[in-house]
Write a protein that holds these residues in place. Sequence first.
Motif, mmCIF file in Angstrom:
data_model
loop_
_atom_site.group_PDB
_atom_site.id
_atom_site.type_symbol
_atom_site.label_atom_id
_atom_site.label_comp_id
_atom_site.label_asym_id
_atom_site.label_seq_id
_atom_site.Cartn_x
_atom_site.Cartn_y
_atom_site.Cartn_z
ATOM 1 N N PHE A 332 6.178 -10.168 4.167
ATOM 2 C CA PHE A 332 6.232 -8.711 4.292
ATOM 3 C C PHE A 332 5.378 -8.261 5.485
ATOM 4 N N GLN A 334 3.492 -5.833 6.133
ATOM 5 C CA GLN A 334 2.117 -5.396 5.869
ATOM 6 C C GLN A 334 1.185 -6.592 5.670
ATOM 7 N N ASP A 335 1.730 -7.666 5.099
ATOM 8 C CA ASP A 335 0.920 -8.870 4.907
ATOM 9 C C ASP A 335 0.596 -9.529 6.248
ATOM 10 N N TYR A 338 -2.086 -7.467 7.762
ATOM 11 C CA TYR A 338 -3.344 -7.724 7.051
ATOM 12 C C TYR A 338 -3.959 -9.047 7.514
ATOM 13 N N ALA A 349 2.254 -1.957 10.709
ATOM 14 C CA ALA A 349 3.348 -2.472 9.882
ATOM 15 C C ALA A 349 3.950 -1.310 9.114
ATOM 16 N N GLY A 350 5.234 -1.405 8.842
ATOM 17 C CA GLY A 350 5.861 -0.356 8.041
ATOM 18 C C GLY A 350 7.135 0.135 8.669
ATOM 19 N N ILE A 398 -3.470 -12.798 2.082
ATOM 20 C CA ILE A 398 -3.959 -12.010 0.926
ATOM 21 C C ILE A 398 -5.481 -11.973 0.903
ATOM 22 N N CYS B 38 2.176 2.904 2.978
ATOM 23 C CA CYS B 38 2.909 1.779 3.547
ATOM 24 C C CYS B 38 4.339 1.839 3.016
ATOM 25 N N CYS B 63 4.571 -5.756 -0.544
ATOM 26 C CA CYS B 63 3.724 -6.776 0.053
ATOM 27 C C CYS B 63 3.318 -7.792 -1.020
ATOM 28 N N ILE B 65 0.482 -8.496 -2.344
ATOM 29 C CA ILE B 65 -0.434 -8.001 -3.386
ATOM 30 C C ILE B 65 0.328 -7.150 -4.415
ATOM 31 N N GLN B 118 -11.176 -3.654 -0.251
ATOM 32 C CA GLN B 118 -10.181 -3.328 0.783
ATOM 33 C C GLN B 118 -9.334 -2.167 0.285
ATOM 34 N N ASN B 120 -6.909 -0.334 1.404
ATOM 35 C CA ASN B 120 -5.443 -0.320 1.491
ATOM 36 C C ASN B 120 -4.832 -1.289 0.478
ATOM 37 N N ARG B 121 -5.476 -2.444 0.279
ATOM 38 C CA ARG B 121 -4.966 -3.417 -0.664
ATOM 39 C C ARG B 121 -5.188 -2.962 -2.108
ATOM 40 N N CYS B 124 -2.271 -1.202 -3.199
ATOM 41 C CA CYS B 124 -1.152 -2.123 -3.435
ATOM 42 C C CYS B 124 -1.268 -2.729 -4.836
#
Lengths: 398, 142
Positions: A332, A334-335, A338, A349-350, A398, B38, B63, B65, B118, B120-121, B124
């Motif tokens: 993905f 966003q990953d 990250y 991202a997006g 992650i 996102c 994503c 997560i 985090q 932003n995470r 998620c």
Amino acid sequence: MNRSDFPMLDQDLIYFDNGATTFKPNTVISSINEYYTKYSANAHRGDYDISYKVDLKYEDVRDKVKDFINAKEKEEIIFTSGTTMSLNLVASAFFEKYLESGDEVLITKTEHASNVLPWFNLANKLGIKISYIDLDSDYHVTIDNVKKAITNKTKVISLAYITNVIGDKRPIKEITKIAHENNIFVVVDAAQAIAHTKIDVQDLDIDFLAFSAHKMYGPTGVGVLYGKKELLDEANPYMLGGGMNESFDNENEVLLKSLPYKFEAGTQNIAGVIGLGAAIDYINNIGIENISVYESKLRDYLINKLEKISFIDIINYEADGAIVSFNVDKIFSQDVAYYLNKYNVCVRAGNHCAKLVKNVTGVTNSVRISLALYNTEEEIDEVVNLLSDYEKIRNEMI
Amino acid sequence: MDDEVKKEIILENYSNPSNYQKIDDGSYEKYNTNNDSCVDNLNFYIKIEDNIIKDLKFEGEACAISKASSSIFTDNVIGKSINDAITYIGEFENMIDQKPYNEDTLKDACCFCDIYKQNNRRNCAYLPYRGLKKYLENYINK
């Protein structure tokens, strides 16, 4: 090039999100600082020296903008809060008055939200129709497709000069020619173009042009609407208040100022406008053509490296802007962003506020690298290196 | 929970998510949950009978997560009464807000105990919890 001009680059980071906003050179920062520390007064109150100085500086920037985009007259330059306000202003103040039910506005599915939603709003208010110019297999606009999309109801074509996901540069000069032959107005969203390519509004014969300072090394919260004088004269005021009226006595007797002040109600973003002036000086000193050539080489370098990575899918091979959008197989976007952030690499991202793009590319989201004049091949090497190891991305995302 | 164990749980749930399935069955109700910041965009399919969450499936774009969190979340929620599900969501909120929480209730969801670091995470990981919380609030008020 010119990396030492940018204090943000003293930090250990690779900034590849210039399509979102650019870093500011020292000259821009110091011009704003100087306004706040040496002559911090309001404009158009020239009863004392420092206020008079504000007037001179503020209007001097209007001249700089006029020259930068080669407008005919300085009255055609309206200061706004940015591209979004400029596009909303032109839709509400001019086209809401001009368009009638059944008229058509042509856009594309790769436009940013700010060149889509103001037109949707007019569609709901006035009963106008929004139609889309078909894109070719590279998601570019061709003249043939523009011709095909025009009907006898088409009154406006509103396009980004360079789009923010695909990065394609539209053939605006040819488009305005056809448009004007058919009595169609052309609105150009230059947010992604202004810092990357020369724009000459007279040569391109653009009716309205919108851009933001912060994507061209200037401050946030300030931008420009250019409009042909005779069109801006016809438009209604967008906001009402101090600075935009000549006199008023009762609701039937309000006399508006002439251009450009008719559109600049309330105390303006003076520091921002002064910063914009410094940003224009900065770009002019390097030369927009030099920037354009340098960024284009940088993009080619990046594409050549990225296309060798088998698990990376590039969405926009062909593009004139400094933008590369891609995805890593089965990861993905966003990953990926990250993961890169762990190495102080800033990418976006997006869907990049262009939510109709998925309808043409079939890709709902992507990683976007957008380059600026201070980016280097060494930075690209480092990022490509990080993107070359699939297992590493997977393990560290992650 | 050891960092390596946490990572393993997340990657396993991301690669082979539980209850990841699109449902086209009238006995399920569908709700959508997404992240403004996102592009996480997940549909959940829920079946409630006698105040018990009999089944919960999900599918969509997300994503690592969000997907891993939704997998663990659906495993933990299926079979719970509405009240127990609300308690479970509350425990997860406590964890990501750095308040005392019950590890036995959260089970594998404890792998997100450091996610508050985090921001932003954090959103998620919280995505499936926010979605069900909103759904149940409407369900109870119906």
